[in-house]
Scaffold this motif. Sequence first.
Motif, short mmCIF file in Angstrom:
data_model
loop_
_atom_site.label_atom_id
_atom_site.label_comp_id
_atom_site.label_asym_id
_atom_site.label_seq_id
_atom_site.Cartn_x
_atom_site.Cartn_y
_atom_site.Cartn_z
N PHE A 412 0.81 -1.22 0.00
CA PHE A 412 0.00 0.00 0.00
C PHE A 412 0.85 1.28 0.00
N ALA A 413 2.14 1.16 -0.31
CA ALA A 413 3.05 2.29 -0.11
C ALA A 413 2.83 3.44 -1.08
N ASN A 414 2.11 3.22 -2.18
CA ASN A 414 1.89 4.32 -3.13
C ASN A 414 0.55 5.03 -2.94
N VAL A 415 -0.20 4.67 -1.91
CA VAL A 415 -1.50 5.31 -1.66
C VAL A 415 -1.34 6.79 -1.34
N HIS A 416 -0.47 7.12 -0.41
CA HIS A 416 -0.30 8.50 0.02
C HIS A 416 0.06 9.41 -1.16
N GLY A 417 1.02 8.98 -1.96
CA GLY A 417 1.44 9.79 -3.10
C GLY A 417 0.35 9.95 -4.15
N ALA A 418 -0.45 8.89 -4.36
CA ALA A 418 -1.52 8.96 -5.37
C ALA A 418 -2.56 10.00 -4.99
N VAL A 419 -2.96 10.01 -3.73
CA VAL A 419 -3.95 10.99 -3.27
C VAL A 419 -3.36 12.39 -3.28
N LYS A 420 -2.17 12.52 -2.79
CA LYS A 420 -1.50 13.82 -2.71
C LYS A 420 -1.39 14.46 -4.09
N ARG A 421 -1.05 13.66 -5.09
CA ARG A 421 -0.94 14.17 -6.46
C ARG A 421 -2.27 14.73 -6.96
N LEU A 422 -3.36 14.00 -6.73
CA LEU A 422 -4.66 14.45 -7.21
C LEU A 422 -5.17 15.66 -6.45
N ARG A 423 -4.90 15.71 -5.16
CA ARG A 423 -5.34 16.86 -4.37
C ARG A 423 -4.60 18.14 -4.78
N GLU A 424 -3.44 18.00 -5.38
CA GLU A 424 -2.66 19.18 -5.76
C GLU A 424 -2.94 19.63 -7.19
N TRP A 425 -3.80 18.90 -7.90
CA TRP A 425 -4.08 19.29 -9.29
C TRP A 425 -4.75 20.66 -9.36
N PRO A 426 -4.27 21.55 -10.22
CA PRO A 426 -4.99 22.81 -10.47
C PRO A 426 -6.07 22.56 -11.53
N ALA A 467 -3.80 7.44 3.12
CA ALA A 467 -4.85 8.11 2.34
C ALA A 467 -5.38 9.34 3.07
N LEU A 468 -5.69 9.18 4.35
CA LEU A 468 -6.35 10.26 5.09
C LEU A 468 -5.43 11.46 5.29
N THR A 469 -4.15 11.23 5.54
CA THR A 469 -3.24 12.37 5.74
C THR A 469 -2.84 13.03 4.43
N LYS A 521 -5.16 20.62 3.97
CA LYS A 521 -4.45 20.11 2.81
C LYS A 521 -3.20 19.41 3.31
N ASN A 522 -2.54 18.69 2.42
CA ASN A 522 -1.34 17.99 2.82
C ASN A 522 -0.20 18.97 3.06
N LEU A 523 0.47 18.78 4.19
CA LEU A 523 1.57 19.66 4.60
C LEU A 523 2.81 18.85 4.96
N TRP A 531 4.01 12.24 7.70
CA TRP A 531 2.86 12.70 6.92
C TRP A 531 2.03 13.67 7.74
N VAL A 532 1.64 14.77 7.10
CA VAL A 532 0.94 15.83 7.81
C VAL A 532 -0.26 16.30 7.00
N LEU A 533 -1.41 16.38 7.64
CA LEU A 533 -2.62 16.99 7.09
C LEU A 533 -2.99 18.14 8.02
N GLY A 534 -3.26 19.31 7.47
CA GLY A 534 -3.62 20.39 8.37
C GLY A 534 -4.00 21.67 7.68
N GLU A 535 -4.38 22.63 8.48
CA GLU A 535 -4.61 24.00 8.05
C GLU A 535 -3.54 24.85 8.73
N GLU A 536 -2.66 25.40 7.94
CA GLU A 536 -1.47 26.04 8.50
C GLU A 536 -1.85 27.13 9.49
N GLY A 537 -1.20 27.09 10.65
CA GLY A 537 -1.46 28.05 11.71
C GLY A 537 -2.64 27.73 12.58
#
Length: 618
Positions: A412-426, A467-469, A521-523, A531-537
């Motif tokens: 399952f090691a590519n799950v985090h990167g797969a989600v992160k890539r899609l969440r960053e799409w403009p 996935a969640l982070t 968003k991923n931070l 792995w970090v998920l958050g709203e900065e500040g």
Amino acid sequence: MTQNKFNRITFLILLILLGKVSNALADTEVEISGELRKWHGVSLTFDGPDVSENDEYNPFVNYRLNVEFTHKPSGSQYLVPGYFAADGDAGNTSASSGNKWRVNFSADQEGQWTWHATFRKGAFVAVSNQPNSGVSAGFMDNQKGAFEIKPSNKSYPDFRARGRLEYINQPYLRFAQTGEYFIKAGPDAPENLLSYADFDGTFHDDGHKDNLVKTWQPHLKDWKKGDPTWKQGKGKALIGALNYLSQKGMNSISFLTLNIGGDDQNVFPYIDYDTYDRMDISKLEQWNVIFTHAQQQGLFLHFKTSEVENQGLLDNGGLGLHRQLYYRELIARFGHHLALNWNMGEENGEWVANHKTMPQSTIQRLAMAKYFYNNDPYHHHVVIHNGNDYDDLTGPDSYYTGASVQTGRKDFANVHGAVKRLREWPLTNGRPFAVSVDEPGDAQDSLLPDSVNAKHDNARMNGLWGALTAGAWGTEWYFGYAHPHSDLTAQDWRSRDLFWEQAKHALDFFKMADVPYHKAKNLDNLSNGHWVLGEEGQFYIVFVKHAKKSISLNFYLGMADYSVQWYNPRTGGKLQTGSIDKVYVTKPRAGYKKYERHELGTPPSDDNQDWVILVKRN
């Protein structure tokens, strides 16, 4: 003209002049059933033409019932498609003919709702996009009425206490009634969930992989007195399976509604394997018993409308008669449910050698989502599963609102990167994809049975929290095909009982954390390899695989203090205190760096395992 006929017409004219009847010559019998409450399913059943599934004049293609519902106080309107319902109780009688025509509706506001039915007849009128196509079919055509909607009286986990789950131009879906956001977790397997012996239909013995038809017998013990059944006791085992998932704290199920030509070949809405324009009414009514109970148990419905093998089965992948009719029937019979998404295709597109049916093109992929946008009155979430990537589906002509992600590694090691890539799409259509991971892992193993791997470390760490982070709004779990209780043979969800507990711990954490994670968003860039998920500040959710390693975080400078709490994703429970319970961030000075690195300490127990750290601004 006979005297009796003359007297009847004279009487009707007199009533109309006196204002006692409206459309007296056109009105037909209508029954309003269901609880007249907000978010509850309400059905209008009309007496219409007496027809059969097999009539030469096809009742599914050549009649069209639509009902427009209007909320009087606000003027809000929904145009809802109806359908042929045989004798009105086909789930119990197995009727294939009758004179009942039905529309299902769920009201999103209290107060008075009026309805106005149109009933048209003509060649292919059911799939025409012209409102005045065909001719009046009489009966309920132009008939009107009203009813009063009261508040819902249901409680959690029933979705009728929370309202419709909506995509609102954010990466997470939100309930319309409560305003709470939703993270899903549950099984993606078996994909042939609806290949069930207690359903009507020809699939049991038509020679197409009949050995894969399920009984769900292990879950018969989970059925409870008062739960629904059909035909004097059928359906108990599958209803019990839904009860089990809900009791384990899961909130999602996934299933194919069409797998002709696929791995299982037993699930389809039609009267038989080879006919694509006539629906098996009794089977679909029985499906709806399952879907209704799932919603009352708090289980999201992931409708997977096709798979890679049959993406070109209907109209060679296009939007012709058969595909439009299939989608219309799904929307009409099941679209009133509150928490669901329409998945346009599992492993979709042209991406493997020797496709079994014609692979779908970009134009066809876009057309499917647009059909649902134009015809689903509730605008449910519309997703597609990757085979092809999603980059051709993000333009201004796209009506997709999300991505259904499959990965391909055993660990399952590519799950985090797969989600992160899609969440960053403009995205150029102005809408972010809501991303869910619906088949993490590889084809052979994926989520192993407890008997093979009781700890599920990789699934928990890389698949679930990965996935969640990264910003996924949920996960569903594929079972692979190399072990017992596989993606096609599973009919005992207890085979992964220990993992459902770990998934429940993740859902519990997001409730307990009490942070606006829909803004997150991923931070990962702020941590030293975690792995970090958050709203900065504001807040940070840090996932640490090995807590003995140094754990630090870059904080954006600004006078503030943050609480630091730890959560055990293996055992759940309460938030705990580690070696550091607070972090103080200083006020920035002109010309100095914008970030300040702080240690987060060590966990409550020195176990060198995975932990979740909640860092929250006070």
